[in-house]
Design a protein around this motif. Structure first.
Motif, PDB file in Angstrom:
ATOM      1  N   GLY A   1      36.326  46.153  45.795  1.00 58.39           N
ATOM      2  CA  GLY A   1      36.483  44.746  46.194  1.00 58.39           C
ATOM      3  C   GLY A   1      35.366  43.949  45.563  1.00 58.39           C
ATOM      4  O   GLY A   1      35.297  42.554  46.357  1.00 58.39           O
ATOM      5  N   LEU A   2      34.880  43.931  44.593  1.00 60.37           N
ATOM      6  CA  LEU A   2      33.950  43.159  43.822  1.00 60.37           C
ATOM      7  C   LEU A   2      34.518  42.223  42.943  1.00 60.37           C
ATOM      8  O   LEU A   2      34.026  41.287  42.675  1.00 60.37           O
ATOM      9  CB  LEU A   2      32.870  44.263  43.095  1.00 60.37           C
ATOM     10  CG  LEU A   2      32.174  44.938  44.055  1.00 60.37           C
ATOM     11  CD1 LEU A   2      31.293  45.826  43.036  1.00 60.37           C
ATOM     12  CD2 LEU A   2      31.348  44.124  45.207  1.00 60.37           C
ATOM     13  N   ALA A   3      35.920  42.324  42.470  1.00 65.33           N
ATOM     14  CA  ALA A   3      36.380  41.488  41.476  1.00 65.33           C
ATOM     15  C   ALA A   3      37.828  41.846  41.364  1.00 65.33           C
ATOM     16  O   ALA A   3      38.155  43.027  41.395  1.00 65.33           O
ATOM     17  CB  ALA A   3      35.553  41.673  39.995  1.00 65.33           C
ATOM     18  N   PRO A   4      38.691  40.649  40.956  1.00 65.74           N
ATOM     19  CA  PRO A   4      40.031  41.119  40.853  1.00 65.74           C
ATOM     20  C   PRO A   4      40.241  41.977  39.237  1.00 65.74           C
ATOM     21  O   PRO A   4      39.696  41.738  38.495  1.00 65.74           O
ATOM     22  CB  PRO A   4      40.741  39.474  40.500  1.00 65.74           C
ATOM     23  CG  PRO A   4      39.502  38.914  39.960  1.00 65.74           C
ATOM     24  CD  PRO A   4      38.278  39.333  40.566  1.00 65.74           C
TER      25      PRO A   4
ATOM     26  N   VAL B   1      45.645  36.616  43.200  1.00 61.31           N
ATOM     27  CA  VAL B   1      45.240  35.711  41.966  1.00 61.31           C
ATOM     28  C   VAL B   1      46.064  36.005  40.826  1.00 61.31           C
ATOM     29  O   VAL B   1      46.099  37.027  40.166  1.00 61.31           O
ATOM     30  CB  VAL B   1      43.865  35.899  41.647  1.00 61.31           C
ATOM     31  CG1 VAL B   1      43.338  34.915  40.203  1.00 61.31           C
ATOM     32  CG2 VAL B   1      42.967  35.623  42.875  1.00 61.31           C
ATOM     33  N   THR B   2      47.095  35.034  40.577  1.00 59.26           N
ATOM     34  CA  THR B   2      47.948  35.355  39.237  1.00 59.26           C
ATOM     35  C   THR B   2      47.512  35.096  38.169  1.00 59.26           C
ATOM     36  O   THR B   2      46.624  34.308  37.982  1.00 59.26           O
ATOM     37  CB  THR B   2      49.182  34.274  39.475  1.00 59.26           C
ATOM     38  OG1 THR B   2      50.011  34.673  38.245  1.00 59.26           O
ATOM     39  CG2 THR B   2      48.929  32.990  39.428  1.00 59.26           C
TER      40      THR B   2
ATOM     41  N   GLN C   1      54.398  40.579  43.497  1.00 60.62           N
ATOM     42  CA  GLN C   1      53.295  39.982  42.489  1.00 60.62           C
ATOM     43  C   GLN C   1      54.043  39.728  41.099  1.00 60.62           C
ATOM     44  O   GLN C   1      53.780  38.468  40.509  1.00 60.62           O
ATOM     45  CB  GLN C   1      52.263  41.122  42.247  1.00 60.62           C
ATOM     46  CG  GLN C   1      51.403  40.749  41.168  1.00 60.62           C
ATOM     47  CD  GLN C   1      50.421  41.942  40.690  1.00 60.62           C
ATOM     48  OE1 GLN C   1      49.819  42.330  41.777  1.00 60.62           O
ATOM     49  NE2 GLN C   1      49.990  42.048  39.601  1.00 60.62           N
ATOM     50  N   LEU C   2      55.015  40.589  40.664  1.00 67.54           N
ATOM     51  CA  LEU C   2      55.662  40.181  39.321  1.00 67.54           C
ATOM     52  C   LEU C   2      56.517  39.101  39.618  1.00 67.54           C
ATOM     53  O   LEU C   2      56.625  38.300  38.487  1.00 67.54           O
ATOM     54  CB  LEU C   2      56.514  41.613  39.047  1.00 67.54           C
ATOM     55  CG  LEU C   2      55.841  42.779  38.757  1.00 67.54           C
ATOM     56  CD1 LEU C   2      56.798  43.809  38.358  1.00 67.54           C
ATOM     57  CD2 LEU C   2      54.926  42.544  37.339  1.00 67.54           C
ATOM     58  N   PHE C   3      56.998  38.781  40.475  1.00 68.86           N
ATOM     59  CA  PHE C   3      58.059  37.526  40.752  1.00 68.86           C
ATOM     60  C   PHE C   3      57.328  36.392  40.819  1.00 68.86           C
ATOM     61  O   PHE C   3      57.589  35.360  39.918  1.00 68.86           O
ATOM     62  CB  PHE C   3      58.838  37.635  41.862  1.00 68.86           C
ATOM     63  CG  PHE C   3      59.876  36.368  42.046  1.00 68.86           C
ATOM     64  CD1 PHE C   3      61.043  36.606  41.761  1.00 68.86           C
ATOM     65  CD2 PHE C   3      59.468  35.386  42.827  1.00 68.86           C
ATOM     66  CE1 PHE C   3      62.038  35.685  41.783  1.00 68.86           C
ATOM     67  CE2 PHE C   3      60.326  34.303  42.694  1.00 68.86           C
ATOM     68  CZ  PHE C   3      61.525  34.462  42.489  1.00 68.86           C
TER      69      PHE C   3
END
Length: 364
Positions: free
Chosen positions: A18-21, A117-118, A287-289
């Motif tokens: 949970g520290l970074a995307p 976050v995309t 997410q893909l959409f």
């Protein structure tokens, strides 16, 4: 261990902690893998099937194992249905995509947005991503629409709301109860765009609405407006949905009867929100959409569906109707009124609607 492998491994460990995307390339690969067991994505929206068509077709060509079901609901209904289903842990929307900033802000306050976050975020303007996880699928202007068989001269078909108000004062019998617009009291989309118009134009905006209001019969839907203007029941509409109107005008042969214009003294542009929901059961497919809809390829498909793409790298020549940049170039940047996520919109709702109803001669 090679440097690239080590980099990906560290990124994955950071994500798990949970520290970074997760990095874009690693996240996409993982989403593709997980999506193959999900098989579909469910969307609640206020976007018609004919608008969704090119987007879903292009997405399916890229991810053929995924089925997209997009339900066309009212903005309020989309959220209320989600709340009801999520509360009893039933299958509900993986994505919500609607034009209703006030209901979006309440949705955000209830912590129902998945903070995804995309990787497309860096290519998008700041106004299009108001909070983490909420993006803009399209930036759709509202327009003036006229029956040109009834309003026969250019003077009678102005390209500004102030110009329309001047015509109403000049020829009141021609326009008497024969204008229409969205009903701000019953439609979140309508409240938001009327509020944004007055918020930017101030007292001058109220004066214009007080001129137009008594000659206007508000409607609840854009399709009804188009039908009644074509039939001659109304001579025209203001704040008409370009999403509803432009494609229907082109594909249904209405050009012989109807004409439209952007409002050069202030064109509200509806920032149509899109987010993965907290209760989504197919988050990888969602997410893909989202990534696809926000990509250049996806935004071109958005434009082909009659919505308005806003990425700067989508030229007007790539789509059949409008882009955000073409709207801005037509009316001038100062006259683009972004209908976004202003908290004042929530705080002023009761007071504004009371004043709006008085301007339109409706019962308080």
């Amino acid at each position: 261990m090679s440097s690239p492998v080590r980099s990906v491994l560290l990124s994955c460990l950071a994500w798990l902690a949970g520290l970074a995307p997760l990095s874009a390339s690693a996240a996409d690969a993982d989403a593709v893998k997980r999506s193959k067991s999900e098989r579909d994505v469910l969307i609640y929206s206020n976007i018609a099937a004919y608008n969704w068509g090119p987007i879903i077709e292009a997405f399916h060509a890229k991810y053929p194992w995924l089925k997209v079901e997009a339900l066309d609901l009212g903005p309020a209904e989309a959220f209320e249905r989600y709340y009801s289903e999520a509360s009893v842990k039933r299958r509900t929307a993986d994505i919500i995509a609607v034009a209703a900033p006030d209901t979006w802000m309440r949705f955000i306050d209830r912590d129902q947005v998945e903070p995804y976050v995309t990787p497309e975020a860096a290519a998008l303007p700041e106004w299009s991503k108001p909070v983490k996880g909420v993006y803009t699928i399209s930036a759709d202007p509202v327009v003036l629409i006229y029956n040109k068989l009834l309003l026969k001269t250019k003077e009678q078909r102005p390209d500004s709301l102030d110009g329309l108000a001047a015509q109403v004062r000049k020829q009141p019998m021609l326009y008497a109860k024969r204008l229409t617009t969205y009903d701000a009291t019953s439609h979140p989309f309508a409240y938001a765009l009327h509020w944004a118009y007055v918020h930017q134009r101030g007292q001058k905006g109220w004066e214009t609405l007080r001129t137009l209001g008594p000659q206007t019969r508000p409607e609840g839907g854009g399709a009804t407006m188009v039908e009644k203007i074509t039939a001659g029941e109304y001579v025209g509409a203001y704040f008409g949905s370009s999403v509803t109107f432009l494609r229907r005008m082109k594909e249904e042969g209405r050009e012989q009867v109807l004409e439209w214009a952007l409002m050069r003294d202030g064109t509200p542009v509806m920032v149509r929100g899109m987010a993965i929901t907290r209760a989504a059961s197919h988050k990888a497919a969602a997410q893909l959409f989202v990534d696809f809809a926000l990509s250049r390829e996806g935004q071109i498909a958005v434009g082909k569906g009659g919505l308005t793409p806003y990425r700067p790298d989508v030229p007007k020549s790539a789509v059949p109707f409008l882009t955000f940049d073409s709207v801005r170039d037509t009316v001038g940047e100062a006259n683009v009124i972004l209908v976004g996520y202003d908290r004042t919109m929530l705080q002023e709702q009761n007071q504004f609607l009371s004043q709006w109803k008085a301007s339109y001669g409706l019962k308080r």
